[in-house]
Write an enzyme that holds these catalytic residues in place. Structure first.
Site, PDB file in Angstrom:
ATOM      1  N   GLU A  30       0.839  -1.196   0.000  1.00  0.00           N
ATOM      2  CA  GLU A  30       0.000   0.000   0.000  1.00  0.00           C
ATOM      3  C   GLU A  30       0.874   1.246   0.000  1.00  0.00           C
ATOM      4  O   GLU A  30       2.024   1.212   0.453  1.00  0.00           O
ATOM      5  CB  GLU A  30      -0.885  -0.032   1.262  1.00  0.00           C
ATOM      6  CG  GLU A  30      -1.828   1.165   1.384  1.00  0.00           C
ATOM      7  CD  GLU A  30      -2.921   0.960   2.428  1.00  0.00           C
ATOM      8  OE1 GLU A  30      -2.838  -0.005   3.211  1.00  0.00           O
ATOM      9  OE2 GLU A  30      -3.871   1.770   2.439  1.00  0.00           O
ATOM     10  N   ASN A 177     -12.397  -1.259  -0.854  1.00  0.00           N
ATOM     11  CA  ASN A 177     -11.727  -1.855   0.307  1.00  0.00           C
ATOM     12  C   ASN A 177     -12.429  -1.403   1.592  1.00  0.00           C
ATOM     13  O   ASN A 177     -12.768  -0.224   1.731  1.00  0.00           O
ATOM     14  CB  ASN A 177     -10.266  -1.374   0.361  1.00  0.00           C
ATOM     15  CG  ASN A 177      -9.567  -1.754   1.658  1.00  0.00           C
ATOM     16  OD1 ASN A 177      -9.236  -2.917   1.861  1.00  0.00           O
ATOM     17  ND2 ASN A 177      -9.350  -0.787   2.534  1.00  0.00           N
ATOM     18  N   GLU A 178     -12.619  -2.330   2.504  1.00  0.00           N
ATOM     19  CA  GLU A 178     -13.209  -2.007   3.819  1.00  0.00           C
ATOM     20  C   GLU A 178     -14.317  -0.959   3.662  1.00  0.00           C
ATOM     21  O   GLU A 178     -14.291   0.115   4.291  1.00  0.00           O
ATOM     22  CB  GLU A 178     -12.124  -1.559   4.819  1.00  0.00           C
ATOM     23  CG  GLU A 178     -11.158  -2.689   5.107  1.00  0.00           C
ATOM     24  CD  GLU A 178     -10.264  -2.502   6.339  1.00  0.00           C
ATOM     25  OE1 GLU A 178     -10.220  -1.404   6.906  1.00  0.00           O
ATOM     26  OE2 GLU A 178      -9.605  -3.490   6.724  1.00  0.00           O
ATOM     27  N   TYR A 253      -6.800  -9.255  11.441  1.00  0.00           N
ATOM     28  CA  TYR A 253      -5.484  -8.932  11.993  1.00  0.00           C
ATOM     29  C   TYR A 253      -5.317  -9.565  13.372  1.00  0.00           C
ATOM     30  O   TYR A 253      -6.274  -9.643  14.147  1.00  0.00           O
ATOM     31  CB  TYR A 253      -5.324  -7.416  12.120  1.00  0.00           C
ATOM     32  CG  TYR A 253      -5.014  -6.752  10.784  1.00  0.00           C
ATOM     33  CD1 TYR A 253      -3.738  -6.799  10.260  1.00  0.00           C
ATOM     34  CD2 TYR A 253      -6.008  -6.109  10.052  1.00  0.00           C
ATOM     35  CE1 TYR A 253      -3.438  -6.204   9.034  1.00  0.00           C
ATOM     36  CE2 TYR A 253      -5.724  -5.512   8.825  1.00  0.00           C
ATOM     37  CZ  TYR A 253      -4.432  -5.568   8.324  1.00  0.00           C
ATOM     38  OH  TYR A 253      -4.133  -4.997   7.116  1.00  0.00           O
ATOM     39  N   GLU A 309      -6.145  -9.185   3.681  1.00  0.00           N
ATOM     40  CA  GLU A 309      -5.272  -8.525   4.661  1.00  0.00           C
ATOM     41  C   GLU A 309      -5.225  -9.394   5.914  1.00  0.00           C
ATOM     42  O   GLU A 309      -6.278  -9.694   6.492  1.00  0.00           O
ATOM     43  CB  GLU A 309      -5.775  -7.125   5.028  1.00  0.00           C
ATOM     44  CG  GLU A 309      -5.621  -6.125   3.904  1.00  0.00           C
ATOM     45  CD  GLU A 309      -6.023  -4.701   4.282  1.00  0.00           C
ATOM     46  OE1 GLU A 309      -5.930  -4.337   5.475  1.00  0.00           O
ATOM     47  OE2 GLU A 309      -6.444  -3.964   3.375  1.00  0.00           O
ATOM     48  N   GLN A 358       2.057  -6.094   5.583  1.00  0.00           N
ATOM     49  CA  GLN A 358       2.315  -5.813   4.182  1.00  0.00           C
ATOM     50  C   GLN A 358       3.753  -6.229   3.872  1.00  0.00           C
ATOM     51  O   GLN A 358       4.495  -6.556   4.784  1.00  0.00           O
ATOM     52  CB  GLN A 358       2.095  -4.343   3.890  1.00  0.00           C
ATOM     53  CG  GLN A 358       0.662  -3.889   4.201  1.00  0.00           C
ATOM     54  CD  GLN A 358       0.345  -2.479   3.725  1.00  0.00           C
ATOM     55  OE1 GLN A 358       1.118  -1.824   3.045  1.00  0.00           O
ATOM     56  NE2 GLN A 358      -0.836  -1.996   4.111  1.00  0.00           N
TER      57      GLN A 358
HETATM   58  O1  AHR Z   1      -2.992  -2.602   6.205  1.00  0.00           O
HETATM   59  C1  AHR Z   1      -3.266  -1.383   6.809  1.00  0.00           C
HETATM   60  C2  AHR Z   1      -4.732  -0.998   6.735  1.00  0.00           C
HETATM   61  O2  AHR Z   1      -5.499  -1.905   7.457  1.00  0.00           O
HETATM   62  C3  AHR Z   1      -5.360  -1.031   5.363  1.00  0.00           C
HETATM   63  O3  AHR Z   1      -5.131   0.131   4.643  1.00  0.00           O
HETATM   64  C4  AHR Z   1      -6.812  -1.173   5.677  1.00  0.00           C
HETATM   65  O4  AHR Z   1      -7.513  -1.835   4.659  1.00  0.00           O
HETATM   66  C5  AHR Z   1      -6.823  -1.924   6.992  1.00  0.00           C
HETATM   67  O5  AHR Z   1      -7.642  -1.319   7.920  1.00  0.00           O
END
Ligand code: AHR
Length: 507
Positions: A30, A177-178, A253, A309, A358
């Site tokens: 990103e 995205n999101e 995450y 992600e 990432q």
């Molecule tokens: O990976 C960092 C961020 O986490 C991304 O931009 C977003 O999609 C997520 O909240």
């Protein structure tokens, strides 16, 4: 005094399961902190070895991972990115403010052509994430045309004027995205309708077939997944649910603390360690949940589930920009990665792609780069490298039939052993993690259904789960040879505390 426990793992080498798509080992880059600028891209005036501004030591290190696909330009950034600002002569490209990540100025010097050149250097398939939140349908549609159309058309003429005659192949396309958050704060049904509309105008040009991925849920928000599945289904009407978009994503995450206080990547105690592994192991419950919802609408499993992600998210390193998400990466992160892959392999029938967040300098990165020189391979990098034999291999059942009792913390269980296995080109590859931070593990690999020949092993461990690599000590956490001994029914290995191993054998 060292403590030892024992495990017995039965592996049915002759019972083929689903193929493990290599795309489960995908990546994410990103415009965030030093992922693109300073990480992948140093600009054409840099004194570092580069090709068109792309840093070649980074490319070389990543080529060893055989990265199957790379997602770009975001993340949250994708929904404020306007691709036409990132083409043409660099001096003419307008700047913008990257409002999500540090409020820094983005000069658009890394744009479409630079990203496609990076993918070519890496040998990775591009996964382009379009802008739904602040972009138009026309803008997204024209980006697809610019990238993938052959012959003659308005966008093809623009591409050719910018120096690229041939269309590129772009297999993967993200529709925002999101969307529930940074991508527009939408409600699920409202986004689902937009996803249908945007996806409609992302055309297949010539023989480029797009795999359109709708922006999915956070964690276990199953209602979001259900809204997307409903939007492409009409139960009983016989319409193929694959017609509009082909996959739905979700993000997960490993945040072991709270979002306000996520904890340090390297300064942690045993309770933090247990909490982290428990949170990481919960990915399996989350995948099961999304899969069950999808099964109700798509029992033939034609629609893919994409975890675009995932990874650990710690407090940023002291003294660094909080908006840049720069964190260290320790042996604990490597184990989070290894157990995720075991889960991915078990769910390979529905889960078709995953992208670690990432690749460079942001969150659970493979590489940490220095601004001037130097590059560090993180412990997580080594897990990706040791596991690459699973790419496009056939998964086989793994049963952990004996193992130490799970650890319990605040009513939650942590399994101490994680394993998976696959077969490809006459070879078996077994991955196994000893998640116990204090006890070593004697493991019998009870291998059934095939003769094994010339087995070998590799081990990733460190003096403590907090260990990490630096420019000064790049090999503090690096793979070494693992002793593999024959057993009447297979093999025996001893895994030190907090370690990851692979055993490979001809069959
Ligand atoms: O990976 C960092 C961020 O986490 C991304 O931009 C977003 O999609 C997520 O909240």
């Amino acid at each position: 005094m060292s403590i030892a426990s024992a495990a017995r793992v039965v592996i049915d080498l002759d019972v083929p399961g689903p193929t493990i798509s290599r795309h489960l080992y995908g990546h994410f880059a990103e415009h965030l902190g030093r992922c693109i600028y300073g990480g992948f891209y140093v600009g054409e005036d840099s004194e570092l070895p580069h090709e068109g501004g792309i840093r070649l030591d980074v490319v070389e290190a990543l080529r060893a991972l055989q990265i199957p696909n790379l997602r770009w330009p975001g993340g949250c950034f994708a929904d404020e990115y306007h691709w036409q600002d990132g083409i043409g002569p660099k001096a003419d490209r307008p700047s913008m403010i990257n409002t999500h990540w540090g409020n820094v100025e983005e000069n658009n010097h890394f744009g479409t052509h630079e990203f496609m050149a990076l993918c070519e250097l890496l040998g990775a398939d591009p996964y382009v994430n379009g802008n739904v939140g602040s972009g138009t349908v026309q803008e997204m549609s024209e980006w697809v045309e610019y990238l993938t159309r052959d012959g003659d058309s308005p966008m093809v003429r623009r591409r050719k004027a910018n120096g690229r005659d041939e269309p590129w192949k772009v297999p993967f396309w993200g529709i925002g995205n999101e969307a529930w958050g940074c991508g527009g704060n939408m409600r699920a049904e409202a986004y689902a309708d937009l996803a249908r509309r945007y996806a409609t105008f992302c055309r297949d040009h010539g023989d480029n077939k797009l795999y359109r991925i709708a922006a999915g849920a956070a964690d276990d928000d199953l209602a979001w997944t259900e809204a997307l599945m409903k939007a492409i289904s009409c139960l009983g009407c016989g319409r193929d649910p694959k017609n509009i978009f082909q996959a739905v994503s979700f993000h997960y995450y490993t945040v072991a603390g709270t979002w306000e206080n996520k904890g340090s990547a390297t300064d942690f105690d045993l309770a933090d360690y247990y909490r982290t592994i428990i949170k990481a192991q919960d990915i399996e419950r989350v995948i099961r949940g999304h899969s069950a919802v999808m099964d109700a609408y798509d029992p033939e499993r034609k629609v893919g589930l994409v975890l675009d992600e995932w990874g650990t998210w710690w407090d940023v390193e002291p003294g660094t920009n909080p908006g840049f998400l720069f964190q260290q990466n320790a042996m604990r992160d490597a184990l989070v990665a290894s157990l995720h892959f075991d889960v991915f392999h078990r769910h390979a029938e529905r889960l078709v792609m995953a992208n670690i967040a990432q690749t460079v300098n942001v969150l659970q990165a493979m590489l940490l780069t220095d601004d001037d020189d130097g590059l560090v391979r993180t412990p997580t990098y080594h897990v990706f490298e040791m596991n690459k034999g699973h790419h496009d291999a056939v998964s086989v059942p793994v049963h952990v039939v004996e193992q130490p009792a799970p650890y319990e913390l605040d009513g939650e269980r942590m399994e101490l052993v994680s394993a998976s296995a696959s077969v490809k080109d006459g070879r078996a590859l077994i991955s196994i993690s000893n998640l116990d931070p204090v006890a070593s593990l004697d493991v019998v690999l009870d291998l059934r259904g095939a003769e094994i020949r010339e087995p070998s092993g590799r081990l990733l461990t460190a003096s403590k789960p907090q260990a990490y690599n630096t420019v000064g000590e790049p090999g503090a956490v690096a793979p070494v040879r693992l002793r593999v001994e024959p057993e009447p029914r297979g093999l025996r290995v001893t895994l030190p505390p907090h370690s990851f191993a692979t055993v490979s054998s001809a069959i």
